[in-house]
Design a protein around this motif. Structure first.
Motif, PDB file in Angstrom:
ATOM      1  N   ASN A 286       0.793  -1.236   0.000  1.00 50.24           N
ATOM      2  CA  ASN A 286       0.000   0.000   0.000  1.00 50.24           C
ATOM      3  C   ASN A 286       0.823   1.281   0.000  1.00 50.24           C
ATOM      4  O   ASN A 286       0.247   2.364  -0.168  1.00 50.24           O
ATOM      5  N   TYR A 287       2.132   1.193   0.183  1.00 48.20           N
ATOM      6  CA  TYR A 287       2.952   2.406   0.236  1.00 48.20           C
ATOM      7  C   TYR A 287       4.139   2.296  -0.712  1.00 48.20           C
ATOM      8  O   TYR A 287       5.238   2.788  -0.415  1.00 48.20           O
ATOM      9  N   LYS A 288       3.937   1.703  -1.855  1.00 46.58           N
ATOM     10  CA  LYS A 288       5.032   1.509  -2.806  1.00 46.58           C
ATOM     11  C   LYS A 288       5.653   2.830  -3.238  1.00 46.58           C
ATOM     12  O   LYS A 288       6.880   2.959  -3.330  1.00 46.58           O
ATOM     13  N   ALA A 289       4.818   3.819  -3.525  1.00 49.99           N
ATOM     14  CA  ALA A 289       5.328   5.106  -4.004  1.00 49.99           C
ATOM     15  C   ALA A 289       6.147   5.807  -2.930  1.00 49.99           C
ATOM     16  O   ALA A 289       7.224   6.366  -3.209  1.00 49.99           O
ATOM     17  N   GLU A 290       5.649   5.798  -1.678  1.00 46.96           N
ATOM     18  CA  GLU A 290       6.360   6.454  -0.574  1.00 46.96           C
ATOM     19  C   GLU A 290       7.709   5.785  -0.321  1.00 46.96           C
ATOM     20  O   GLU A 290       8.719   6.471  -0.092  1.00 46.96           O
ATOM     21  N   ILE A 291       7.738   4.475  -0.393  1.00 51.90           N
ATOM     22  CA  ILE A 291       8.985   3.740  -0.164  1.00 51.90           C
ATOM     23  C   ILE A 291       9.978   4.016  -1.291  1.00 51.90           C
ATOM     24  O   ILE A 291      11.163   4.283  -1.056  1.00 51.90           O
ATOM     25  N   ALA A 292       9.494   3.976  -2.526  1.00 50.78           N
ATOM     26  CA  ALA A 292      10.375   4.202  -3.675  1.00 50.78           C
ATOM     27  C   ALA A 292      10.971   5.609  -3.650  1.00 50.78           C
ATOM     28  O   ALA A 292      12.139   5.801  -4.017  1.00 50.78           O
ATOM     29  N   ALA A 293      10.175   6.591  -3.200  1.00 51.04           N
ATOM     30  CA  ALA A 293      10.666   7.977  -3.169  1.00 51.04           C
ATOM     31  C   ALA A 293      11.854   8.122  -2.226  1.00 51.04           C
ATOM     32  O   ALA A 293      12.854   8.791  -2.545  1.00 51.04           O
ATOM     33  N   VAL A 294      11.785   7.485  -1.071  1.00 52.03           N
ATOM     34  CA  VAL A 294      12.882   7.576  -0.106  1.00 52.03           C
ATOM     35  C   VAL A 294      14.107   6.807  -0.596  1.00 52.03           C
ATOM     36  O   VAL A 294      15.244   7.268  -0.462  1.00 52.03           O
ATOM     37  N   LEU A 295      13.885   5.663  -1.193  1.00 50.73           N
ATOM     38  CA  LEU A 295      15.007   4.823  -1.622  1.00 50.73           C
ATOM     39  C   LEU A 295      15.765   5.394  -2.812  1.00 50.73           C
ATOM     40  O   LEU A 295      16.824   4.875  -3.180  1.00 50.73           O
ATOM     41  N   LYS A 296      15.251   6.465  -3.401  1.00 49.31           N
ATOM     42  CA  LYS A 296      16.006   7.159  -4.446  1.00 49.31           C
ATOM     43  C   LYS A 296      17.214   7.890  -3.860  1.00 49.31           C
ATOM     44  O   LYS A 296      18.184   8.176  -4.565  1.00 49.31           O
ATOM     45  N   VAL A 297      17.141   8.185  -2.571  1.00 44.92           N
ATOM     46  CA  VAL A 297      18.263   8.866  -1.913  1.00 44.92           C
ATOM     47  C   VAL A 297      19.401   7.870  -1.723  1.00 44.92           C
ATOM     48  O   VAL A 297      19.184   6.775  -1.190  1.00 44.92           O
ATOM     49  N   PRO A 298      20.618   8.180  -2.155  1.00 48.98           N
ATOM     50  CA  PRO A 298      21.744   7.256  -1.980  1.00 48.98           C
ATOM     51  C   PRO A 298      21.911   6.825  -0.526  1.00 48.98           C
ATOM     52  O   PRO A 298      21.685   7.609   0.403  1.00 48.98           O
ATOM     53  N   LEU A 299      22.310   5.594  -0.350  1.00 49.53           N
ATOM     54  CA  LEU A 299      22.429   5.004   0.978  1.00 49.53           C
ATOM     55  C   LEU A 299      23.283   5.862   1.906  1.00 49.53           C
ATOM     56  O   LEU A 299      22.922   6.090   3.070  1.00 49.53           O
ATOM     57  N   ALA A 300      24.423   6.329   1.436  1.00 51.23           N
ATOM     58  CA  ALA A 300      25.338   7.082   2.289  1.00 51.23           C
ATOM     59  C   ALA A 300      24.680   8.333   2.860  1.00 51.23           C
ATOM     60  O   ALA A 300      24.921   8.702   4.017  1.00 51.23           O
ATOM     61  N   LEU A 301      23.833   8.992   2.062  1.00 51.31           N
ATOM     62  CA  LEU A 301      23.150  10.196   2.534  1.00 51.31           C
ATOM     63  C   LEU A 301      22.095   9.846   3.571  1.00 51.31           C
ATOM     64  O   LEU A 301      21.923  10.558   4.568  1.00 51.31           O
ATOM     65  N   ARG A 302      21.384   8.745   3.357  1.00 49.37           N
ATOM     66  CA  ARG A 302      20.371   8.329   4.324  1.00 49.37           C
ATOM     67  C   ARG A 302      21.015   7.968   5.656  1.00 49.37           C
ATOM     68  O   ARG A 302      20.479   8.280   6.724  1.00 49.37           O
ATOM     69  N   VAL A 303      22.164   7.327   5.595  1.00 53.36           N
ATOM     70  CA  VAL A 303      22.870   6.950   6.820  1.00 53.36           C
ATOM     71  C   VAL A 303      23.328   8.190   7.584  1.00 53.36           C
ATOM     72  O   VAL A 303      23.191   8.278   8.814  1.00 53.36           O
ATOM     73  N   LYS A 304      23.863   9.173   6.852  1.00 51.35           N
ATOM     74  CA  LYS A 304      24.325  10.401   7.508  1.00 51.35           C
ATOM     75  C   LYS A 304      23.181  11.093   8.236  1.00 51.35           C
ATOM     76  O   LYS A 304      23.350  11.595   9.353  1.00 51.35           O
ATOM     77  N   TRP A 305      21.999  11.146   7.602  1.00 51.55           N
ATOM     78  CA  TRP A 305      20.875  11.782   8.277  1.00 51.55           C
ATOM     79  C   TRP A 305      20.488  10.991   9.533  1.00 51.55           C
ATOM     80  O   TRP A 305      20.191  11.578  10.576  1.00 51.55           O
ATOM     81  N   GLY A 306      20.499   9.670   9.464  1.00 46.50           N
ATOM     82  CA  GLY A 306      20.192   8.865  10.639  1.00 46.50           C
ATOM     83  C   GLY A 306      21.123   9.165  11.799  1.00 46.50           C
ATOM     84  O   GLY A 306      20.711   9.188  12.967  1.00 46.50           O
ATOM     85  N   ILE A 307      22.383   9.425  11.485  1.00 50.99           N
ATOM     86  CA  ILE A 307      23.365   9.770  12.519  1.00 50.99           C
ATOM     87  C   ILE A 307      23.059  11.136  13.105  1.00 50.99           C
ATOM     88  O   ILE A 307      23.041  11.317  14.329  1.00 50.99           O
ATOM     89  N   PHE A 308      22.801  12.126  12.250  1.00 51.64           N
ATOM     90  CA  PHE A 308      22.487  13.468  12.747  1.00 51.64           C
ATOM     91  C   PHE A 308      21.194  13.461  13.561  1.00 51.64           C
ATOM     92  O   PHE A 308      21.073  14.188  14.560  1.00 51.64           O
ATOM     93  N   LYS A 309      20.214  12.675  13.139  1.00 52.47           N
ATOM     94  CA  LYS A 309      18.965  12.573  13.892  1.00 52.47           C
ATOM     95  C   LYS A 309      19.236  12.223  15.339  1.00 52.47           C
ATOM     96  O   LYS A 309      18.636  12.789  16.264  1.00 52.47           O
ATOM     97  N   ASN A 310      20.138  11.283  15.561  1.00 52.65           N
ATOM     98  CA  ASN A 310      20.483  10.866  16.915  1.00 52.65           C
ATOM     99  C   ASN A 310      21.272  11.935  17.652  1.00 52.65           C
ATOM    100  O   ASN A 310      21.003  12.230  18.824  1.00 52.65           O
ATOM    101  N   LEU A 311      22.253  12.541  16.984  1.00 53.95           N
ATOM    102  CA  LEU A 311      23.055  13.578  17.618  1.00 53.95           C
ATOM    103  C   LEU A 311      22.191  14.738  18.109  1.00 53.95           C
ATOM    104  O   LEU A 311      22.388  15.246  19.217  1.00 53.95           O
ATOM    105  N   LEU A 312      21.240  15.174  17.317  1.00 52.49           N
ATOM    106  CA  LEU A 312      20.389  16.309  17.674  1.00 52.49           C
ATOM    107  C   LEU A 312      19.616  16.064  18.964  1.00 52.49           C
ATOM    108  O   LEU A 312      19.180  17.012  19.625  1.00 52.49           O
ATOM    109  N   CYS A 313      19.465  14.795  19.337  1.00 50.56           N
ATOM    110  CA  CYS A 313      18.717  14.444  20.552  1.00 50.56           C
ATOM    111  C   CYS A 313      19.619  14.119  21.735  1.00 50.56           C
ATOM    112  O   CYS A 313      19.124  13.781  22.814  1.00 50.56           O
ATOM    113  N   GLY A 314      20.925  14.188  21.547  1.00 53.42           N
ATOM    114  CA  GLY A 314      21.828  13.876  22.641  1.00 53.42           C
ATOM    115  C   GLY A 314      22.236  12.420  22.714  1.00 53.42           C
ATOM    116  O   GLY A 314      22.758  11.956  23.732  1.00 53.42           O
TER     117      GLY A 314
END
Length: 368
Positions: free
Chosen positions: A75-103
């Motif tokens: 039911n969410y094929k389009a939403e999933i595909a849109a995010v997966l267009k972002v290169p893996l390395a960039l997605r990983v970097k954001w995941g790291i910053f997400k955690n840092l911003l919270c301490g």
């Protein structure tokens, strides 16, 4: 680095904390605070760093994770595909910053090893098996003799049905090498099953979103170690403090036990010392609240300072006069609400890169 006039969780009054890093500039810093609370950097024991650009996906409660997985893939094929267009390395970097911003100063990634270079926080890559249902050849991976000394981290019992409970027994019965098991979620886990696990990683917000139920942490804590995790934004808020407060509302753990789950299971009585390797968070303290109440009321916007391994990784704009000797070219400015934060690394540039691939990306910070 000397952090002057800070309160601690178990202290009776303000203290001064010394942190050594081997960095001449950082070691020379003398910082003074007013009505501030210091604690070791948070440990997020379960995240999928490359899945934190997703919105929460799902529109009802599910019996288990396999039912949810099939539903969103259909039911969410389009939403999933849109995010997966972002290169893996960039997605990983954001995941790291997400955690840092919270301490969060240490995050444990679940899944295949990821490209992590010069991260501002500590990223631990564990021996991961996704789950009994979704991991191919999971029995062979579990009993790999070359990894017999490594604990196995695996999603297990993520459901509120009999199938989810039986899955736990299946995992236990196939642990032929008697490896240390660290179960993630464990919603269907019984106290007897918990005895077979080195630890259970509790992710209450994710559980309530998927299942409207969470693990019986209050019972399981008597038989195993409870650690704390967020999982990704597929099933929860980007802000770990929302998850923490949701956990506190259950009253399954005491304030001290929940605090310990956020620091690798360590007791809240452990002191801020060299054992923490200089990973410290300083937040604004409510003058009239207890230390625990102030800790659990924390939001990313009232974080004053994050230090990881002796290095300043984030600080509030109000600290700028005391931190001018840092190389500010290594930091970028972002706003969380109306508060300005200096973050180590080019967070605005990362957000811009992500937007080029995924224009619909929504970030909890605004960049300058």
């Amino acid at each position: 680095m000397i952090l002057n006039n800070v309160n601690t969780i178990t202290g009776d009054g303000p203290v001064n904390i010394s942190i050594k890093s081997g960095n001449t500039t950082a070691d020379a810093l003398q910082l003074t605070f007013d009505n501030a609370l210091a604690f070791p950097g948070l440990v997020n024991s379960h995240d999928h760093l490359d899945f934190n650009l997703f919105p929460q996906l799902g529109n009802r409660f599910y019996n288990n994770y396999t039912e949810w997985g099939k539903h969103i893939q259909t039911n969410y094929k389009a939403e999933i595909a849109a995010v997966l267009k972002v290169p893996l390395a960039l997605r990983v970097k954001w995941g790291i910053f997400k955690n840092l911003l919270c301490g969060v100063t240490t995050v444990v990634n679940h899944g295949e090893p990821l490209p992590v270079v010069n991260a501002p926080i500590t990223v631990e890559q564990c021996h991961s098996i996704h789950s009994v249902q979704f991991e191919k050849r999971w029995k062979l991976k579990l009993n790999n003799p070359l990894k017999r000394k490594l604990p196995v981290v695996i999603h297990v019992g993520e459901g509120n049905d009999e199938q989810s409970n039986r899955e736990i027994d299946t995992l236990i019965s196939w642990n032929l090498l008697k490896k240390k098991l660290i179960g993630v979620h464990g919603v269907a886990m019984t106290a007897e099953q918990a005895k077979k696990f080195e630890a259970v990683i509790w992710c209450p917000e994710s559980n309530y979103f998927l299942l409207n139920k969470t693990a019986a942490a209050g019972d399981l804590k008597n038989h195993t170690t409870i650690l704390f995790g967020t999982d990704s934004t597929l099933t929860g808020s980007w802000n770990i403090w929302d998850h923490i407060r949701r956990a506190r509302e259950t009253n399954m753990l005491t304030d001290a036990e929940l605090y310990g789950s956020l620091h690798s299971g360590e007791s809240s009585n452990r002191q801020l010392d060299d054992d923490y390797k200089g990973s410290i968070v300083i937040v604004k303290k409510n003058e009239t609240a207890s230390s625990f109440d102030s800790f659990y009321a924390t939001q990313p916007d009232n974080i004053l300072l994050v230090v990881n391994n002796g290095e300043v990784r984030l600080f509030d704009n109000t600290m700028l006069d005391q931190l001018e000797q840092l190389d500010l070219k290594e930091f970028s400015k972002v706003f969380i609400g109306r508060t300005c934060k200096y973050v180590h690394g080019d967070l605005p540039g990362l957000m811009q890169q992500i937007k080029a691939y995924y224009p619909g990306a929504i970030f909890p910070v605004t960049a300058i």
